[in-house]
Design a protein around this motif. Structure first.
Motif, PDB file in Angstrom:
ATOM      1  N   GLU A   2     -36.740  19.272  10.756  1.00 21.85           N
ATOM      2  CA  GLU A   2     -36.430  18.969   9.356  1.00 21.85           C
ATOM      3  C   GLU A   2     -35.450  20.001   8.837  1.00 21.85           C
ATOM      4  OE1 GLU A   2     -39.868  18.644   6.866  1.00 21.85           O
ATOM      5  OE2 GLU A   2     -40.529  16.792   7.821  1.00 21.85           O
ATOM      6  N   PHE A   3     -34.542  19.563   8.028  1.00 25.44           N
ATOM      7  CA  PHE A   3     -33.580  20.482   7.418  1.00 25.44           C
ATOM      8  C   PHE A   3     -33.706  20.334   5.909  1.00 25.44           C
ATOM      9  CE2 PHE A   3     -31.708  16.727   9.309  1.00 25.44           C
ATOM     10  CZ  PHE A   3     -31.092  16.067   8.261  1.00 25.44           C
ATOM     11  N   THR A   4     -34.367  21.284   5.320  1.00 30.05           N
ATOM     12  CA  THR A   4     -34.583  21.232   3.882  1.00 30.05           C
ATOM     13  C   THR A   4     -33.631  22.200   3.201  1.00 30.05           C
ATOM     14  OG1 THR A   4     -36.331  22.873   4.084  1.00 30.05           O
ATOM     15  CG2 THR A   4     -36.995  20.572   4.078  1.00 30.05           C
ATOM     16  N   ARG A   5     -33.255  21.855   2.003  1.00 33.29           N
ATOM     17  CA  ARG A   5     -32.376  22.691   1.198  1.00 33.29           C
ATOM     18  C   ARG A   5     -33.046  22.923  -0.141  1.00 33.29           C
ATOM     19  NH1 ARG A   5     -26.418  21.081   2.290  1.00 33.29           N
ATOM     20  NH2 ARG A   5     -26.130  22.931   1.033  1.00 33.29           N
ATOM     21  N   THR A   6     -32.617  23.970  -0.786  1.00 36.48           N
ATOM     22  CA  THR A   6     -33.125  24.258  -2.128  1.00 36.48           C
ATOM     23  C   THR A   6     -32.023  23.957  -3.140  1.00 36.48           C
ATOM     24  OG1 THR A   6     -32.375  26.551  -2.096  1.00 36.48           O
ATOM     25  CG2 THR A   6     -34.599  26.099  -1.236  1.00 36.48           C
ATOM     26  N   LEU A   7     -32.427  23.772  -4.346  1.00 40.24           N
ATOM     27  CA  LEU A   7     -31.483  23.518  -5.419  1.00 40.24           C
ATOM     28  C   LEU A   7     -30.488  24.677  -5.543  1.00 40.24           C
ATOM     29  CD1 LEU A   7     -30.976  21.228  -7.394  1.00 40.24           C
ATOM     30  CD2 LEU A   7     -32.470  22.367  -9.025  1.00 40.24           C
ATOM     31  N   ASP A   8     -30.968  25.890  -5.381  1.00 38.04           N
ATOM     32  CA  ASP A   8     -30.100  27.065  -5.475  1.00 38.04           C
ATOM     33  C   ASP A   8     -29.066  27.133  -4.359  1.00 38.04           C
ATOM     34  OD1 ASP A   8     -31.435  27.926  -7.745  1.00 38.04           O
ATOM     35  OD2 ASP A   8     -32.818  29.210  -6.621  1.00 38.04           O
ATOM     36  N   SER A   9     -29.351  26.493  -3.229  1.00 36.56           N
ATOM     37  CA  SER A   9     -28.422  26.561  -2.094  1.00 36.56           C
ATOM     38  C   SER A   9     -27.236  25.605  -2.238  1.00 36.56           C
ATOM     39  CB  SER A   9     -29.154  26.273  -0.780  1.00 36.56           C
ATOM     40  OG  SER A   9     -29.488  24.892  -0.687  1.00 36.56           O
ATOM     41  N   LEU A  10     -27.301  24.686  -3.196  1.00 40.41           N
ATOM     42  CA  LEU A  10     -26.212  23.726  -3.370  1.00 40.41           C
ATOM     43  C   LEU A  10     -25.026  24.369  -4.080  1.00 40.41           C
ATOM     44  CD1 LEU A  10     -28.061  20.493  -4.554  1.00 40.41           C
ATOM     45  CD2 LEU A  10     -27.256  21.060  -2.260  1.00 40.41           C
ATOM     46  N   ASP A  11     -23.841  24.092  -3.595  1.00 43.92           N
ATOM     47  CA  ASP A  11     -22.609  24.501  -4.269  1.00 43.92           C
ATOM     48  C   ASP A  11     -22.207  23.342  -5.167  1.00 43.92           C
ATOM     49  OD1 ASP A  11     -20.133  25.282  -5.142  1.00 43.92           O
ATOM     50  OD2 ASP A  11     -19.203  25.281  -3.147  1.00 43.92           O
ATOM     51  N   ARG A  12     -22.538  23.453  -6.425  1.00 42.22           N
ATOM     52  CA  ARG A  12     -22.324  22.341  -7.355  1.00 42.22           C
ATOM     53  C   ARG A  12     -20.853  22.068  -7.620  1.00 42.22           C
ATOM     54  NH1 ARG A  12     -27.127  24.897 -10.632  1.00 42.22           N
ATOM     55  NH2 ARG A  12     -28.732  24.360  -9.131  1.00 42.22           N
ATOM     56  N   THR A  13     -19.981  22.982  -7.226  1.00 41.97           N
ATOM     57  CA  THR A  13     -18.546  22.765  -7.410  1.00 41.97           C
ATOM     58  C   THR A  13     -17.918  22.065  -6.205  1.00 41.97           C
ATOM     59  OG1 THR A  13     -17.947  24.928  -6.477  1.00 41.97           O
ATOM     60  CG2 THR A  13     -18.376  24.811  -8.863  1.00 41.97           C
ATOM     61  N   SER A  14     -18.725  21.785  -5.187  1.00 44.62           N
ATOM     62  CA  SER A  14     -18.186  21.197  -3.957  1.00 44.62           C
ATOM     63  C   SER A  14     -17.901  19.703  -4.064  1.00 44.62           C
ATOM     64  CB  SER A  14     -19.125  21.452  -2.777  1.00 44.62           C
ATOM     65  OG  SER A  14     -20.347  20.757  -2.976  1.00 44.62           O
ATOM     66  N   ALA A  15     -18.391  19.062  -5.112  1.00 49.49           N
ATOM     67  CA  ALA A  15     -18.164  17.618  -5.276  1.00 49.49           C
ATOM     68  C   ALA A  15     -18.175  17.267  -6.756  1.00 49.49           C
ATOM     69  CB  ALA A  15     -19.249  16.825  -4.541  1.00 49.49           C
ATOM     70  N   ASP A  16     -17.479  16.182  -7.069  1.00 42.03           N
ATOM     71  CA  ASP A  16     -17.455  15.692  -8.452  1.00 42.03           C
ATOM     72  C   ASP A  16     -18.663  14.819  -8.765  1.00 42.03           C
ATOM     73  OD1 ASP A  16     -15.039  16.940  -9.009  1.00 42.03           O
ATOM     74  OD2 ASP A  16     -13.869  15.221  -8.321  1.00 42.03           O
ATOM     75  N   ILE A  17     -19.285  14.268  -7.733  1.00 38.12           N
ATOM     76  CA  ILE A  17     -20.399  13.332  -7.914  1.00 38.12           C
ATOM     77  C   ILE A  17     -21.646  13.891  -7.247  1.00 38.12           C
ATOM     78  CG2 ILE A  17     -21.271  11.010  -7.394  1.00 38.12           C
ATOM     79  CD1 ILE A  17     -18.339  10.105  -7.250  1.00 38.12           C
ATOM     80  N   TRP A  18     -22.739  13.889  -7.992  1.00 40.19           N
ATOM     81  CA  TRP A  18     -24.054  14.265  -7.473  1.00 40.19           C
ATOM     82  C   TRP A  18     -25.025  13.162  -7.857  1.00 40.19           C
ATOM     83  CZ3 TRP A  18     -25.002  18.431  -4.417  1.00 40.19           C
ATOM     84  CH2 TRP A  18     -23.930  19.319  -4.260  1.00 40.19           C
ATOM     85  N   LEU A  19     -25.908  12.830  -6.966  1.00 35.42           N
ATOM     86  CA  LEU A  19     -26.900  11.794  -7.236  1.00 35.42           C
ATOM     87  C   LEU A  19     -28.245  12.456  -7.522  1.00 35.42           C
ATOM     88  CD1 LEU A  19     -25.938   9.498  -4.247  1.00 35.42           C
ATOM     89  CD2 LEU A  19     -25.203   9.263  -6.618  1.00 35.42           C
TER      90      LEU A  19
END
Length: 178
Positions: A104-121
């Motif tokens: 399993e590969f889990t990520r945390t909210l803090d690990s996301l680079d929110r500037t990496s995309a214009d669209i987030w679901l």
């Protein structure tokens, strides 16, 4: 050299079969993915299964051979088996040619680079694995940065959700949070 398993009573077959249950997936930190397309998508993103089960009849397919070689070179194990055992692993009467066991590969909210995309679901309390798969495929198609699952949602690593994602689970980051 791949090993061969043809007995239902084999401990590894029992262990992998148990991964269809959420509790066992969580305990092991592993999940199942089935089908040549999904496993090829995973391979193309750099994710390889720890165990690759394949039907003897499909061993000569070029994509299956490539998967076997890559899994073994990465330290995983390729296991030749029969369609009946693949059916037992996947829970389907008409099994795919390959089944992989992935970490399993889990990520945390803090690990996301929110500037990496214009669209987030974002989905809250998403319950249906088919809907999760549809959202992941759509996110993949539009280049979404990822899917954020809020609250009590379907397990993205369930066999049904992985199947419904058609490989998008490996290309669209998924985060679960409260």
């Amino acid at each position: 050299m791949p090993r061969e398993i043809t007995a239902y009573s084999n401990p590894l077959i029992k262990r992998v079969r148990n991964l269809r249950d959420k509790r066992h997936r969580r305990d092991e930190g592993l999940f199942l993915a089935e089908g040549l397309r999904i496993l090829t998508e995973a391979r193309e993103t750099g994710r390889l299964p720890q165990f690759l089960f394949y039907a003897r009849e499909s061993a000569q397919h070029p994509l299956v051979r490539a998967l076997i070689a890559d899994v073994e070179s990465a330290g995983g194990e390729a296991i030749e088996t029969v369609p009946d055992i693949l059916s037992k692993l996947s829970g389907k009467d008409n099994p795919q040619a390959v089944v992989g066991v992935f970490a399993e590969f889990t990520r945390t909210l803090d690990s996301l680079d929110r500037t990496s995309a214009d669209i987030w679901l974002v989905a809250e309390r998403l319950r249906d694995p088919g809907n999760l798969g549809t959202i992941l495929r759509t996110g993949d198609a539009v280049g979404a940065g990822g899917l954020i699952l809020i609250g009590d949602c379907v397990d993205p690593f369930s066999v049904e959700a992985v199947r419904a994602s058609m490989g998008a689970l490996f290309t669209v980051p998924v985060v679960q949070c409260d």
